[in-house]
Design an enzyme around this catalytic site. Structure first.
Site, PDB file in Angstrom:
ATOM      1  N   SER A 299       0.824  -1.194   0.000  1.00 38.09           N
ATOM      2  CA  SER A 299       0.000   0.000   0.000  1.00 38.09           C
ATOM      3  C   SER A 299       0.866   1.254   0.000  1.00 38.09           C
ATOM      4  CB  SER A 299      -0.936  -0.050   1.208  1.00 38.09           C
ATOM      5  OG  SER A 299      -1.963   0.873   1.076  1.00 38.09           O
ATOM      6  N   ASP A 355      -9.061  -5.332  -5.548  1.00 36.20           N
ATOM      7  CA  ASP A 355      -8.554  -4.287  -4.660  1.00 36.20           C
ATOM      8  C   ASP A 355      -8.619  -2.932  -5.359  1.00 36.20           C
ATOM      9  OD1 ASP A 355      -7.229  -2.798  -2.784  1.00 36.20           O
ATOM     10  OD2 ASP A 355      -5.390  -3.986  -2.808  1.00 36.20           O
ATOM     11  N   HIS A 410      -7.448  -5.875   0.595  1.00 34.26           N
ATOM     12  CA  HIS A 410      -6.182  -5.161   0.618  1.00 34.26           C
ATOM     13  C   HIS A 410      -5.198  -5.703   1.660  1.00 34.26           C
ATOM     14  CE1 HIS A 410      -3.751  -1.860  -0.775  1.00 34.26           C
ATOM     15  NE2 HIS A 410      -3.544  -1.463   0.466  1.00 34.26           N
TER      16      HIS A 410
END
Length: 513
Positions: A299, A355, A410
Site C-alpha cells: 500500500s 482491490d 487489501h
C-alpha cells in the site's frame, strides 16, 4: 517511452507444469485494508463510495452462491510444513530479481519466484505485525521490539536476514491517519514520528543460497480505505533534478520530511535509509561480494518503495535494484515511470483484482489515457503505474468468503494467500499451496466459517494487559531494550566511564534501535 510488462506463457527456467487443482472455485470477493488495526472503522460515506467505484470499475464484488468446501480437510494441513524446502538459486538469481522484467516467469508463476515473492511479502507484513497500534499506549506508532529481536519474535528468523536499522518518518502535510498518534501526548515517545520500516541484509548462509548479498528495505503502509478517498492529496510534485518527473505530494512528504525540533526525524526517512544502504553496499562490495537491493512494501509502503528505488538508482548506479510491492497505489506521472525504467529499476507489482487501492490515485486520469495521446498530448499530471504486474483473483480461492469486505481485499495476508495458490491465470487455486490458511484472518474476516478460524485473531494476549503481583490487571512497562531511542547506528557519542574517564564510542546501538 517505457511500456507495461507483457506476460508471456513460457519460462526461462525449468518449471513443472503438471499442477492442477482438485478443489472447486468459489467466487469470493473481498475488500481493502491498508491498516492491520482490527478496530479501525470506515465511514458509511466512504463505504458507499467504494461500492460505487467497485461497480463502476467492474470488479465483480458479488459472485454466485457460496459453495461448500466439500471434502477438503483443513485438519490434514495441520501436520504439513508451511513452506517448501529452500533450494539453491545462486545460478538464476538475476532472472528471479527481475533482470529480464520477469518475462515468462509470471504466468505460469515460477515456483522459485513464488517463494521469493512470499518471502518479501512476509518482510512487508512484519511492519504491521510489530507495529504498536494502541492509541492508549505511550509508544503508539513505534515498533514493539528492538531490531535484534524483530524477526525472532515474528517467526521470520528462518529467512536468513538480520535487521541493521530502523526507519522513522514524519510529514509536513496533513495526512490524517497515515501516521498513528498516541492519545497520551504528554508522555508519548514521539509527537511527530512513526516507525516506518527497516533495513535488513542476508546472512552468509542465505547469501550463498541466493547468489549475492541481498539488502532489503521494507516500508510500512497504513490508513483505512476511507482515507484513500477522503484524504489522499491530489497534487503532483517534481522529483529529481530535471523537474519533469512528478510524484504524489503526500507520499513525497512522508519520504522527505524532517525537522530539527523532532527527536526521531532530524533526518528524513530518505536520508536514514540511504545512509544505511550506502554503508552496507560499500561494506560488502569492499569484501568482493555481489550485492543487490530489494525494496518491498504494501500500500503506502509500496509507494515509498518506488521513491526509495528512484533515489537509490541515482545514488548507486549499476546496483541491481528491484521493487516487490503489494497493493500499491500509483505514485507518479509517465516521466517518473520512464526515469525508473531508464535507471534500470525493476518493479513487480502484485495486485488483487478486486482491490481498489492499486487504482488510486487517478481512477480516471491514469495510463489508460495514453490511447488518446494524439488528442491530449503527454499529460504530465496523469498518474502511471510502473513495471510488471502479477494479478491474482480472490475468486480463485475456495477458502475465502463472498461479500464486500473493506478489510479483506487489501490485506497483505490475503495477497500472500492468493500468491501461494496461484499457478496460472487459466487454473484455479493450487492444491499444493502450503501457506498457513489461518494467517488470512489475522486482521480481517475473510476465511469461510467452515474453517473455524476466528477473525481478527492477531493481537497481544489480553490486549496487552497483565496481572500484577496483587492480582490487578495492568498495562506492563516495556522492556528497556524495546523502548525506541532517537539515537541509532552510526552516531558518535561521548560515554562516561566510572564518572571520571571518557571514551568515544562509534556505532553505538542504544536499546537496539
Amino acid at each position: 517511452m517505457a511500456t507495461m510488462q507483457t506476460i508471456h506463457h513460457h519460462h526461462h527456467l525449468h518449471h513443472n507444469h503438471h499442477n492442477t487443482n482438485r478443489y472447486p472455485v468459489i467466487r469470493a470477493i473481498q475488500e481493502i485494508a491498508i491498516d492491520a488495526h482490527p478496530n479501525q472503522k470506515t465511514s458509511s460515506k466512504s463505504t458507499r463510495l467504494a461500492e460505487s467505484l467497485s461497480n463502476l470499475l467492474h470488479l465483480h464484488i458479488q459472485g454466485p452462491a457460496q459453495k461448500s468446501l466439500g471434502n477438503v480437510c483443513f485438519e490434514e494441513k495441520h501436520d504439513t510444513p508451511i513452506a517448501s524446502p529452500k533450494e539453491d538459486i545462486s545460478d538464476k538469481w538475476r532472472d528471479i530479481h527481475g533482470s529480464s522484467d520477469w518475462n515468462g516467469l509470471l504466468d505460469p508463476l515460477h515456483p522459485v519466484l513464488r517463494r521469493e515473492i512470499i518471502k518479501y511479502g512476509e518482510f512487508s507484513q512484519a511492519t504491521y505485525d510489530a507495529f504498536d497500534f494502541d492509541s492508549l499506549s505511550e509508544y503508539c506508532g513505534s515498533c514493539r521490539y528492538n531490531r535484534h529481536k524483530l524477526f525472532e519474535k515474528l517467526g521470520l528468523h528462518n529467512h536468513g536476514y538480520n535487521v541493521s536499522k530502523y526507519i522513522y518518518a514524519m510529514s509536513h502535510v496533513e495526512v490524517p491517519r497515515w501516521l498513528e498518534k498516541s492519545h497520551l501526548l504528554e508522555t508519548a515517545w514521539s509527537k511527530d514520528s512513526n516507525w516506518m520500516g527497516y533495513v535488513a541484509v542476508s546472512d552468509d548462509e542465505e547469501s550463498k543460497r541466493i547468489g549475492r548479498r541481498d539488502i532489503v528495505v521494507a516500508w510500512r503502509g497504513t490508513v483505512a480505505p476511507s482515507e484513500w478517498y477522503e484524504d489522499l492529496q491530489r497534487k503532483l510534485d517534481p522529483i529529481g533534478p530535471h523537474g519533469e518527473a512528478k510524484v504524489e505530494h503526500g507520499f513525497l512528504s512522508i519520504y522527505t520530511s524532517k525537522s530539527d525540533i523532532t527527536r526521531y526525524n532530524k533526518s528524513s526517512a530518505s536520508e536514514q535509509v540511504m545512509e544505511e544502504v550506502k554503508r552496507l553496499v560499500q561494506f560488502y562490495k569492499e569484501k568482493g561480494e555481489e550485492v543487490s537491493l530489494t525494496i518491498t512494501g504494501h500500500s503506502l509502503g509500496g509507494a515509498l518503495a518506488l521513491l526509495n528505488a528512484h533515489e537509490a538508482a541515482s545514488a548507486l548506479p549499476g546496483l541491481p535494484i528491484s521493487v516487490i510491492s503489494f497493493g500499491a497505489p500509483r505514485v507518479g506521472n509517465v516521466a517518473f515511470r520512464d526515469e525508473l525504467h531508464q535507471k534500470g529499476v525493476k518493479t513487480l507489482r502484485v495486485v488483487v483484482k478486486q482491490d481498489l487501492v492499486p487504482r488510486m490515485p487517478g481512477i480516471v486520469l491514469n495510463e489508460g489515457l495514453q490511447r488518446f495521446d494524439d488528442i491530449t498530448g503527454s499529460l504530465e499530471w496523469v498518474y502511471h503505474h510502473v513495471g510488471a504486474e502479477l494479478k491474482v483473483d480472490v475468486r480463485s480461492s475456495p477458502y475465502l468468503k463472498h461479500g464486500f469486505n473493506l478489510l479483506g481485499f487489501h490485506s497483505v495476508e490475503t495477497y500472500l494467500h492468493l500468491v501461494d495458490g496461484f499457478h496460472c491465470s487459466s487454473l484455479t487455486f493450487r492444491s499444493e499451496a502450503r501457506r498457513d490458511l489461518a494467517l488470512v484472518n489475522k486482521a480481517c474476516d475473510m476465511l469461510v466459517d467452515e474453517l473455524k478460524i476466528p477473525h481478527f485473531w492477531y493481537q497481544p494476549a489480553n490486549k496487552g494487559l497483565e496481572r500484577n503481583a496483587h492480582g490487578r490487571w495492568v498495562k506492563p512497562k516495556r522492556d528497556p531494550e524495546d523502548i525506541p531511542s532517537p539515537i541509532g547506528e552510526g552516531h558518535t557519542l561521548v560515554v562516561p566511564l566510572f564518572l571520571t574517564d571518557y571514551v568515544d564510542v562509534t556505532t553505538v546501538v542504544l536499546f537496539g534501535i
